[in-house]
Every structure is written in structure tokens, then in C-alpha cells.
Design an enzyme around this catalytic site. Sequence first.
Site, PDB file in Angstrom:
ATOM      1  CB  CYS A  65      -0.983  -0.051   1.173  1.00  0.00           C
ATOM      2  SG  CYS A  65      -2.424   1.012   0.983  1.00  0.00           S
ATOM      3  CG  HIS A  66      -0.366   4.929   1.375  1.00  0.00           C
ATOM      4  ND1 HIS A  66      -1.572   4.264   1.291  1.00  0.00           N
ATOM      5  CD2 HIS A  66      -0.556   6.131   0.769  1.00  0.00           C
ATOM      6  CE1 HIS A  66      -2.456   5.026   0.671  1.00  0.00           C
ATOM      7  NE2 HIS A  66      -1.866   6.167   0.344  1.00  0.00           N
TER       8      HIS A  66
END
Length: 183
Positions: free
Chosen positions: A106-107
Site C-alpha cells: 500500500c503506502h
Amino acid sequence: MRIAFLVAPEGVEQIELTDPWQAVHATGGVPVLVSTEKGEIQAFEHLDKGDTFPVDEVVGEADVADFDGLVLPGGVANPDFLRTDEKAVAFTKAFFDAGKPVAAICHAPWTLVEADVVRGRVLTSWPSLRTDIRNAGGDWVDEQVKVCDHGPNTLITSRKPDDLPAFCEALTKEFDKAERTAR
């Protein structure tokens, strides 16, 4: 096999911590929660508070030599906090310097960008990181999971919680392969 899970005191996406944690545990590995502060971390389920988890080791006292791999769970706030913490960034970079596998979802690649380890690598992430990764010299792809062998270590990346089954399968396979090679 001992695997570090590096998270900030709050902001980690709970499922991006717990699913890979359970996958490592299910394959006989020992997951270890490493954070920037002692005590507990506060996980989130999107914007709502989730569960708390006890910290096993503090990043400034943890030694990369004691681990076989690193998992960087996402959430928006978690990697944003980590990339501003010099010890967390140095800890992350040390896994690359040691040639150990790293998995990020994800991030979480924001921490990789800050550690200056994406140059020349192909990886994926939450789509909003595409420009950051490219500006740091990485090649961003929109794939469920991307395994990039570059130099002595392997980088496993994934986009989002929906990709967790493929991410967990890839990271356990790569961690196992790295452990067998190290023997």
C-alpha cells in the site's frame, strides 16, 4: 525465521499488519513487532481505530542481524510517520544493505523512497505513490503483487488490502527461499 514488522506508534492499517503476521507465523516464522516507541501501537481500520498491539522491540535498539526479513505494512499515516524517523529509515535501508528480503504494501513504499532504495527497482503500491516512486528512480507498475530481484535482495510489493492473499503468498515464499539460501 525471524521477521521484523516495522510500524509507527499509530496509523498502521490493521489488516496489512495482521494478515502478513499470520502468514509468517503459519509458515513457522517468528513475527516481531518493531516500532519507534515502546508500549503499544494503535492500528486502524481505514479511518477508525482498530486494535492495539504490544511492541516487541524499539527500532533504535533493534539489530538487523537478528532478522531474516522485513515487512512494512501500510496505512496512510504509518509510513508517513516512519519516513520522518531517521532510525526507522536507517533500519529499513539496513535490510537492503544486508541483502535481506523486504515486503511493503500500500503506502509503505514511502519509507522505501525515503531510504533511497527504490532506484532501479520495479515495484507497485497504492496508485497515489506512483509519482513519488518514479521520482525516486523506481519503475512503478499496477500489479497485484510485484517481486523484484535486484542485487542481493528481493523486494516484494503490493497495492492494497484486496491484494493481501497474493502478497502474503509471495512474501512467505521469498522469505523461505532467502532463509534456505542463507543456510
